[in-house]
Design a protein around this motif. Structure first.
Motif, PDB file in Angstrom:
ATOM      1  N   ALA A   1       3.664 -10.783  -3.020  1.00  0.00           N
ATOM      2  CA  ALA A   1       4.633 -10.166  -2.100  1.00  0.00           C
ATOM      3  C   ALA A   1       6.062 -10.521  -2.479  1.00  0.00           C
ATOM      4  N   SER A   2       6.295 -10.665  -3.776  1.00  0.00           N
ATOM      5  CA  SER A   2       7.630 -11.056  -4.242  1.00  0.00           C
ATOM      6  C   SER A   2       7.764 -10.741  -5.723  1.00  0.00           C
ATOM      7  N   PHE A   3       8.855 -10.070  -6.089  1.00  0.00           N
ATOM      8  CA  PHE A   3       9.117  -9.838  -7.504  1.00  0.00           C
ATOM      9  C   PHE A   3       9.454 -11.146  -8.213  1.00  0.00           C
ATOM     10  N   THR A   4      10.185 -12.022  -7.523  1.00  0.00           N
ATOM     11  CA  THR A   4      10.590 -13.288  -8.143  1.00  0.00           C
ATOM     12  C   THR A   4       9.391 -14.173  -8.417  1.00  0.00           C
ATOM     13  N   ARG A   5       8.487 -14.334  -7.414  1.00  0.00           N
ATOM     14  CA  ARG A   5       7.305 -15.176  -7.617  1.00  0.00           C
ATOM     15  C   ARG A   5       6.395 -14.578  -8.685  1.00  0.00           C
ATOM     16  N   ALA A   6       6.270 -13.246  -8.680  1.00  0.00           N
ATOM     17  CA  ALA A   6       5.445 -12.606  -9.702  1.00  0.00           C
ATOM     18  C   ALA A   6       6.024 -12.854 -11.093  1.00  0.00           C
ATOM     19  N   ALA A   7       7.341 -12.743 -11.219  1.00  0.00           N
ATOM     20  CA  ALA A   7       7.978 -12.980 -12.515  1.00  0.00           C
ATOM     21  C   ALA A   7       7.753 -14.414 -12.981  1.00  0.00           C
ATOM     22  N   ASP A   8       7.844 -15.364 -12.052  1.00  0.00           N
ATOM     23  CA  ASP A   8       7.640 -16.773 -12.415  1.00  0.00           C
ATOM     24  C   ASP A   8       6.227 -17.020 -12.935  1.00  0.00           C
TER      25      ASP A   8
ATOM     26  N   ALA B   1       8.864  -2.629 -14.673  1.00  0.00           N
ATOM     27  CA  ALA B   1       7.459  -2.273 -14.870  1.00  0.00           C
ATOM     28  C   ALA B   1       6.911  -1.543 -13.651  1.00  0.00           C
ATOM     29  N   VAL B   2       7.240  -2.027 -12.456  1.00  0.00           N
ATOM     30  CA  VAL B   2       6.758  -1.379 -11.239  1.00  0.00           C
ATOM     31  C   VAL B   2       7.366   0.018 -11.115  1.00  0.00           C
ATOM     32  N   ARG B   3       8.667   0.156 -11.417  1.00  0.00           N
ATOM     33  CA  ARG B   3       9.293   1.491 -11.367  1.00  0.00           C
ATOM     34  C   ARG B   3       8.638   2.448 -12.361  1.00  0.00           C
ATOM     35  N   GLU B   4       8.331   1.945 -13.545  1.00  0.00           N
ATOM     36  CA  GLU B   4       7.676   2.789 -14.545  1.00  0.00           C
ATOM     37  C   GLU B   4       6.294   3.218 -14.071  1.00  0.00           C
ATOM     38  N   LEU B   5       5.555   2.292 -13.473  1.00  0.00           N
ATOM     39  CA  LEU B   5       4.220   2.622 -12.983  1.00  0.00           C
ATOM     40  C   LEU B   5       4.301   3.644 -11.864  1.00  0.00           C
TER      41      LEU B   5
ATOM     42  N   GLY C   1       3.393   8.903  -9.796  1.00  0.00           N
ATOM     43  CA  GLY C   1       4.034   9.861  -8.912  1.00  0.00           C
ATOM     44  C   GLY C   1       3.994   9.487  -7.449  1.00  0.00           C
ATOM     45  N   ALA C   2       4.043   8.198  -7.157  1.00  0.00           N
ATOM     46  CA  ALA C   2       4.026   7.746  -5.761  1.00  0.00           C
ATOM     47  C   ALA C   2       4.720   6.396  -5.663  1.00  0.00           C
ATOM     48  N   ARG C   3       5.301   6.140  -4.502  1.00  0.00           N
ATOM     49  CA  ARG C   3       5.899   4.835  -4.248  1.00  0.00           C
ATOM     50  C   ARG C   3       4.790   3.876  -3.841  1.00  0.00           C
ATOM     51  N   LEU C   4       4.637   2.783  -4.576  1.00  0.00           N
ATOM     52  CA  LEU C   4       3.538   1.850  -4.356  1.00  0.00           C
ATOM     53  C   LEU C   4       3.938   0.638  -3.518  1.00  0.00           C
ATOM     54  N   LEU C   5       5.224   0.309  -3.516  1.00  0.00           N
ATOM     55  CA  LEU C   5       5.685  -0.892  -2.819  1.00  0.00           C
ATOM     56  C   LEU C   5       6.915  -0.591  -1.979  1.00  0.00           C
ATOM     57  N   HIS C   6       6.938  -1.142  -0.763  1.00  0.00           N
ATOM     58  CA  HIS C   6       8.147  -1.164   0.053  1.00  0.00           C
ATOM     59  C   HIS C   6       8.940  -2.405  -0.325  1.00  0.00           C
ATOM     60  N   ARG C   7      10.209  -2.243  -0.672  1.00  0.00           N
ATOM     61  CA  ARG C   7      11.040  -3.389  -0.995  1.00  0.00           C
ATOM     62  C   ARG C   7      12.079  -3.575   0.093  1.00  0.00           C
ATOM     63  N   THR C   8      12.231  -4.805   0.589  1.00  0.00           N
ATOM     64  CA  THR C   8      13.331  -5.176   1.471  1.00  0.00           C
ATOM     65  C   THR C   8      13.956  -6.447   0.895  1.00  0.00           C
ATOM     66  N   THR C   9      15.048  -6.882   1.505  1.00  0.00           N
ATOM     67  CA  THR C   9      15.685  -8.115   1.031  1.00  0.00           C
ATOM     68  C   THR C   9      14.823  -9.331   1.311  1.00  0.00           C
ATOM     69  N   ARG C  10      13.860  -9.220   2.234  1.00  0.00           N
ATOM     70  CA  ARG C  10      13.046 -10.378   2.619  1.00  0.00           C
ATOM     71  C   ARG C  10      11.654 -10.380   2.012  1.00  0.00           C
TER      72      ARG C  10
ATOM     73  N   VAL D   1       8.176  -7.933   0.071  1.00  0.00           N
ATOM     74  CA  VAL D   1       7.633  -6.764  -0.621  1.00  0.00           C
ATOM     75  C   VAL D   1       6.235  -6.530  -0.075  1.00  0.00           C
ATOM     76  N   ARG D   2       5.925  -5.316   0.297  1.00  0.00           N
ATOM     77  CA  ARG D   2       4.583  -5.018   0.785  1.00  0.00           C
ATOM     78  C   ARG D   2       4.157  -3.654   0.269  1.00  0.00           C
ATOM     79  N   MET D   3       2.848  -3.476   0.204  1.00  0.00           N
ATOM     80  CA  MET D   3       2.320  -2.229  -0.337  1.00  0.00           C
ATOM     81  C   MET D   3       2.458  -1.084   0.655  1.00  0.00           C
ATOM     82  N   THR D   4       2.733   0.089   0.135  1.00  0.00           N
ATOM     83  CA  THR D   4       2.674   1.308   0.931  1.00  0.00           C
ATOM     84  C   THR D   4       1.212   1.704   1.110  1.00  0.00           C
ATOM     85  N   GLN D   5       0.983   2.749   1.895  1.00  0.00           N
ATOM     86  CA  GLN D   5      -0.388   3.238   2.043  1.00  0.00           C
ATOM     87  C   GLN D   5      -0.938   3.680   0.685  1.00  0.00           C
TER      88      GLN D   5
END
Length: 299
Positions: A17-24, A36-40, A45-54, A56-60
């Motif tokens: 649930a975090s780009f930073t933790r995933a990168a680490d 990578a997520v934007r490319e995927l 052809g669909a948004r897979l993740l909701h991003r906020t400043t606090r 990250v969670r998956m969309t439906q």
């Protein structure tokens, strides 16, 4: 990036649930993970993740894609491992276990598992909340009690035996109950469910029938730790899983009472999602966990 790498990056972001933790954990720059997520998302052809400043969670769509992606990556890892030695499973496992079992039994034994399987990394959730294995991205969960996860694959481990105990000081002061009929003249350390607040009755099996009795008690708690502590302090009788008080019984700090009138044992089960392929790391972990619990906890 190749498609499988994109899948793996997406799974790691979704799990953490975090780009930073995933990168680490992936050893990649955060910008590369985001790209990578934007490319995927562009490819599918669909948004897979909701991003906020606090967070990250998956969309439906992301949750649907996650289920397929997990299966595809597991199958790819199985193919990659076709010619590896069978005793060298590798990868990341997310596991959920109940609180006291996790702290008292599983965590102390983990060094043996990790030494035996140096290629496996473990994310251990220790909670009494019934997690949703699919939505919470959990590979395996240990459950105590009746099951409600009909879509999961269940492996029966055994039964958790209960015991009635009190402190020697309590018994010296109030006497030792010989049967449930004596309980009205005793005190219990009452247990209230932390989720519903309902106070549990005293239970025992008699002639194949489960019987219940509301017993008196001046102290009510909502955790096993507090219940055991109050029992040790001489505040009343408790019913508790036998493994929970094994050390106190051996030290003489608690004593068993009414051994012929105990609560019904609870089933102990390992659950994992229904997949066509079960990764080797999950198989060896469940085998290890089953052996550990059968040696230390269940009958």
């Amino acid at each position: 990036m190749d498609q499988v790498t994109l899948f793996r990056v997406f799974l790691r972001v979704a799990e953490s649930a975090s780009f930073t933790r995933a990168a680490d954990t992936l050893g990649m720059p955060r910008s590369s993970v985001s790209a990578a997520v934007r490319e995927l998302e562009g490819r599918v052809g669909a948004r897979l993740l909701h991003r906020t400043t606090r967070n990250v969670r998956m969309t439906q769509e992301g949750r649907i894609f996650h289920a397929h992606c997990t299966r595809l990556v597991a199958e790819m890892e199985a193919m990659e491992g076709l010619f590896r030695p069978q005793d060298s499973p590798h990868g990341r496992l997310t596991v959920d276990v109940p609180g006291r079992l996790g702290r008292l039994i599983v965590a102390p034994a983990l060094p043996h598992f990790l030494d035996r399987y140096p290629g496996i990394d473990l994310v251990l959730g220790v909670t009494d909340r019934a997690v949703n294995l699919v939505e919470d991205n959990v590979d395996c969960a240990l459950r105590v009690g009746p099951l409600a996860d009909s879509a999961m694959v269940a492996r029966r481990v055994g039964e958790l035996r209960f015991i009635n105990v009190a402190s020697p000081a309590y018994l010296a002061r109030f006497g030792t109950p010989q049967s449930p009929a004596d309980l009205t003249g005793h005190q219990g350390v009452l247990f209230a469910s932390p989720t519903t607040g309902r106070v549990e009755d005293w239970e025992w099996e008699e002639g194949g029938t489960l019987r219940r009795l509301a017993i008196p008690g001046r102290v009510t708690v909502n955790s096993a730790e507090a219940q055991i502590a109050c029992c040790l302090a001489g505040l009343g009788l408790i019913q508790i899983p036998a493994y929970d008080v094994r050390a106190y019984l051996a030290a003489g700090e608690l004593a068993e009472v009414m051994p012929g009138h105990v609560a019904a044992p609870l089933p102990v089960t390992l659950l994992h999602p229904d997949r066509h392929h079960v990764p080797a790391r999950l198989r060896v972990f469940m085998d290890w966990m089953t052996a550990l619990l059968r040696a230390e906890v269940v009958d």
